[in-house]
Design a protein around this motif. Structure first.
Motif, PDB file in Angstrom:
ATOM      1  N   GLU A 165       0.829  -1.204   0.000  1.00  0.00           N
ATOM      2  CA  GLU A 165       0.000   0.000   0.000  1.00  0.00           C
ATOM      3  C   GLU A 165       0.868   1.260   0.000  1.00  0.00           C
ATOM      4  O   GLU A 165       0.506   2.259  -0.626  1.00  0.00           O
ATOM      5  CB  GLU A 165      -0.930  -0.015   1.221  1.00  0.00           C
ATOM      6  N   ARG A 166       2.014   1.208   0.698  1.00  0.00           N
ATOM      7  CA  ARG A 166       2.923   2.358   0.687  1.00  0.00           C
ATOM      8  C   ARG A 166       3.466   2.606  -0.718  1.00  0.00           C
ATOM      9  O   ARG A 166       3.579   3.759  -1.157  1.00  0.00           O
ATOM     10  CB  ARG A 166       4.082   2.131   1.661  1.00  0.00           C
ATOM     11  N   SER A 167       3.827   1.543  -1.416  1.00  0.00           N
ATOM     12  CA  SER A 167       4.311   1.699  -2.788  1.00  0.00           C
ATOM     13  C   SER A 167       3.235   2.319  -3.671  1.00  0.00           C
ATOM     14  O   SER A 167       3.517   3.182  -4.504  1.00  0.00           O
ATOM     15  CB  SER A 167       4.743   0.338  -3.352  1.00  0.00           C
ATOM     16  N   ALA A 168       1.985   1.879  -3.469  1.00  0.00           N
ATOM     17  CA  ALA A 168       0.880   2.429  -4.266  1.00  0.00           C
ATOM     18  C   ALA A 168       0.660   3.903  -3.939  1.00  0.00           C
ATOM     19  O   ALA A 168       0.429   4.730  -4.834  1.00  0.00           O
ATOM     20  CB  ALA A 168      -0.392   1.625  -4.015  1.00  0.00           C
ATOM     21  N   ARG A 169       0.738   4.251  -2.628  1.00  0.00           N
ATOM     22  CA  ARG A 169       0.554   5.664  -2.246  1.00  0.00           C
ATOM     23  C   ARG A 169       1.698   6.525  -2.772  1.00  0.00           C
ATOM     24  O   ARG A 169       1.488   7.645  -3.235  1.00  0.00           O
ATOM     25  CB  ARG A 169       0.452   5.783  -0.721  1.00  0.00           C
ATOM     26  N   GLN A 170       2.923   5.991  -2.698  1.00  0.00           N
ATOM     27  CA  GLN A 170       4.061   6.748  -3.200  1.00  0.00           C
ATOM     28  C   GLN A 170       3.947   6.974  -4.713  1.00  0.00           C
ATOM     29  O   GLN A 170       4.282   8.036  -5.222  1.00  0.00           O
ATOM     30  CB  GLN A 170       5.371   6.035  -2.881  1.00  0.00           C
ATOM     31  N   ALA A 171       3.437   5.947  -5.420  1.00  0.00           N
ATOM     32  CA  ALA A 171       3.232   6.096  -6.862  1.00  0.00           C
ATOM     33  C   ALA A 171       2.242   7.217  -7.135  1.00  0.00           C
ATOM     34  O   ALA A 171       2.462   8.069  -8.024  1.00  0.00           O
ATOM     35  CB  ALA A 171       2.728   4.779  -7.458  1.00  0.00           C
ATOM     36  N   ASN A 172       1.175   7.262  -6.370  1.00  0.00           N
ATOM     37  CA  ASN A 172       0.167   8.310  -6.555  1.00  0.00           C
ATOM     38  C   ASN A 172       0.730   9.686  -6.207  1.00  0.00           C
ATOM     39  O   ASN A 172       0.462  10.683  -6.903  1.00  0.00           O
ATOM     40  CB  ASN A 172      -1.048   8.001  -5.686  1.00  0.00           C
ATOM     41  N   ASP A 173       1.561   9.754  -5.145  1.00  0.00           N
ATOM     42  CA  ASP A 173       2.140  11.036  -4.739  1.00  0.00           C
ATOM     43  C   ASP A 173       3.093  11.576  -5.813  1.00  0.00           C
ATOM     44  O   ASP A 173       3.130  12.783  -6.077  1.00  0.00           O
ATOM     45  CB  ASP A 173       2.888  10.882  -3.415  1.00  0.00           C
ATOM     46  N   LEU A 174       3.871  10.689  -6.416  1.00  0.00           N
ATOM     47  CA  LEU A 174       4.780  11.133  -7.478  1.00  0.00           C
ATOM     48  C   LEU A 174       4.006  11.646  -8.678  1.00  0.00           C
ATOM     49  O   LEU A 174       4.419  12.607  -9.336  1.00  0.00           O
ATOM     50  CB  LEU A 174       5.706   9.979  -7.892  1.00  0.00           C
TER      51      LEU A 174
END
Length: 470
Positions: free
Chosen positions: A247-256
């Protein structure tokens, strides 16, 4: 027919003759003269799956208290896929269908959730002393895409556990579910197997189960159950941690992606910067032009992190979910044994004791012969029932012995998923590093020449805020 031992050289010759026969040549010993200086031909052996299964069965029959399967053996039993099928147009009430494929059965069928539900209910009746995995929950209203995807994965795990079970995978019930192509599956399977007996009635091992249960089974079972309980808790925590990582990877992808959008917004700003505002040092306009190339790179970073999240979800979290479902099935099995056979046996013993007390009282009081005969007949019937229950009890303990070994055979998945986790992280970080390295020269070009004149200047100094926390 000649009888005797087969030497290694004789085996090689037999295989070579088989290969020559497959080539259509007439078989005789003189053919070997042509291969005095070359290698002997190798025969085509074809599919060895059936031979492996027979070999495993023979091994099991020789030592029926040892499961004899490795994790690799279990994975090779069958590979199934469960995918969402395309919706059928023109229906007023639309139902979600799943395309189920089985490599072992070489079949592709369509199934609805209620078909899985009917299959699950029959498995519990047919195999009360085996691990039957749980089904994912059913949700009628507001079934969004996320719920449907989670349920699809849950159904795939359920079916994978069934087809990788040494007993369940070969049963006619499982084969019917994987191969029946007619309509109304949930009704057909119930009609077909409504009166199917449970495994105790049909198993060849049921009659000798008493001899297959070691004397210390109850103690060993209790110890193994505690070990598996601890393992279950650890797997649950590992699964939650891995889920948070994905989920952190998915959130980081969205933030970028959002960061790239903000840079894009700045680069598209065409308003004029006045000398009054900038004091004749218009840095904002030049930065706007530099930012035009960055959104594309940030989109690439977002895509890499999105793929990273998917790999973490599928390669790590799903494997932990698979093991968690298996361990939950083992827990359910243990509870069924406690509530079922063992408690029934205790009630039957208590019932027979009550009949014996009544008979003793009737005999002492001089009751009529018919009453005494009736009680004696009930005692005989109850003894027969208790004998059957004892046999069931021994058979259930034999089954749970093998099911415990099946859990331990699947524990190897932990090593598999840790290896996958390491591979996923290495791949993901390498892919991200490549994109960041492409971004680095673009960013350095935005900085003043004095800041980029030496390689050391691109790194923060020890006195900078990044190091002293101010």
């Amino acid at each position: 027919m000649k009888q005797g031992f087969l030497t290694r050289n004789g085996l090689y010759k037999a295989l070579a003759l088989t290969a020559l026969a497959q080539q259509g040549k007439s078989v005789n010993d003189k053919l070997f003269d042509n291969f005095s200086t070359t290698e002997l031909p190798i025969p085509v052996l074809g599919d060895l799956d059936e031979l492996k299964a027979i070999s495993m069965q023979v091994r099991r029959e020789k030592n029926p208290t040892v499961l004899g399967y490795s994790y690799t053996d279990l994975c090779e039993m069958d590979c199934v896929s469960v995918e969402l099928a395309a919706e059928k147009k023109g229906l007023v009430f639309k139902h979600v269908e799943y395309e189920v494929k089985s490599e072992r059965q070489k079949s592709t069928v369509l199934r609805r959730y209620n078909d899985f539900l009917a299959f699950h209910e029959l498995l519990l009746v047919r195999f009360p002393y085996r691990m039957i995995p749980r089904l994912p929950p059913k949700k009628v209203l507001n079934s969004d895409d996320a719920f449907l995807e989670n349920r699809r994965r849950g159904l795939r795990r359920f079916l994978s556990l069934v087809v990788r079970h040494p007993v369940l995978c070969t049963d006619i019930l499982t084969k019917f579910f994987l191969t029946f192509t007619g309509s109304d599956m949930q009704y057909k399977i119930k009609e077909q197997f409504r009166n199917i007996p449970d495994e105790f009635v049909t198993s060849q091992m049921a009659g000798q189960a008493r001899d297959l249960v070691p004397a210390d089974t109850q103690v060993q079972f209790s110890n193994a159950r505690e070990q598996i309980r601890v393992l279950t808790q650890a797997v649950g925590r590992m699964r939650d941690i891995s889920q948070r990582m994905a989920e952190r990877s998915a959130r980081q992808a969205n933030d970028l992606l959002l960061l790239g959008n903000e840079l894009s917004g700045l680069s598209n700003d065409t308003s004029t910067v006045s000398s009054w505002a900038c004091g004749n040092v218009d840095k904002l306009t030049s930065l706007r032009q530099s930012f035009r190339h960055l959104p594309k790179e940030f989109t690439a970073l977002q895509e890499k992190l999105h793929q990273q999240a998917l790999r973490e979800e599928e390669g790590v979290v799903e494997k932990l979910n698979f093991l968690k479902d298996l361990l939950s099935a083992y827990k359910d099995l243990c509870e069924r044994l406690e509530k079922g056979v063992m408690s029934d046996h205790t009630r039957a013993l208590s019932k027979m004791g009550s009949f014996k007390k009544q008979m003793m009282k009737s005999t002492l009081k001089g009751a009529e012969a018919n009453e005494v005969d009736r009680l004696e007949s009930k005692i005989i019937e109850q003894e027969s029932e208790i004998n059957t229950m004892e046999n069931r009890n021994y058979f259930s303990l034999h089954c749970v012995h093998l099911e415990t070994q099946l859990v331990h055979a699947n524990v190897e998945i932990l090593a598999n998923l840790v290896h996958t986790m390491v591979s996923v992280q290495i791949r993901g970080h390498n892919e991200l590093a490549q994109v960041w390295e492409q971004v680095q020269p673009m960013v350095e070009n935005m900085l003043p020449i004095s800041r980029t004149s030496s390689p050391a200047s691109s790194q923060p100094s020890p006195a900078s805020p990044a190091f002293n926390g101010t």
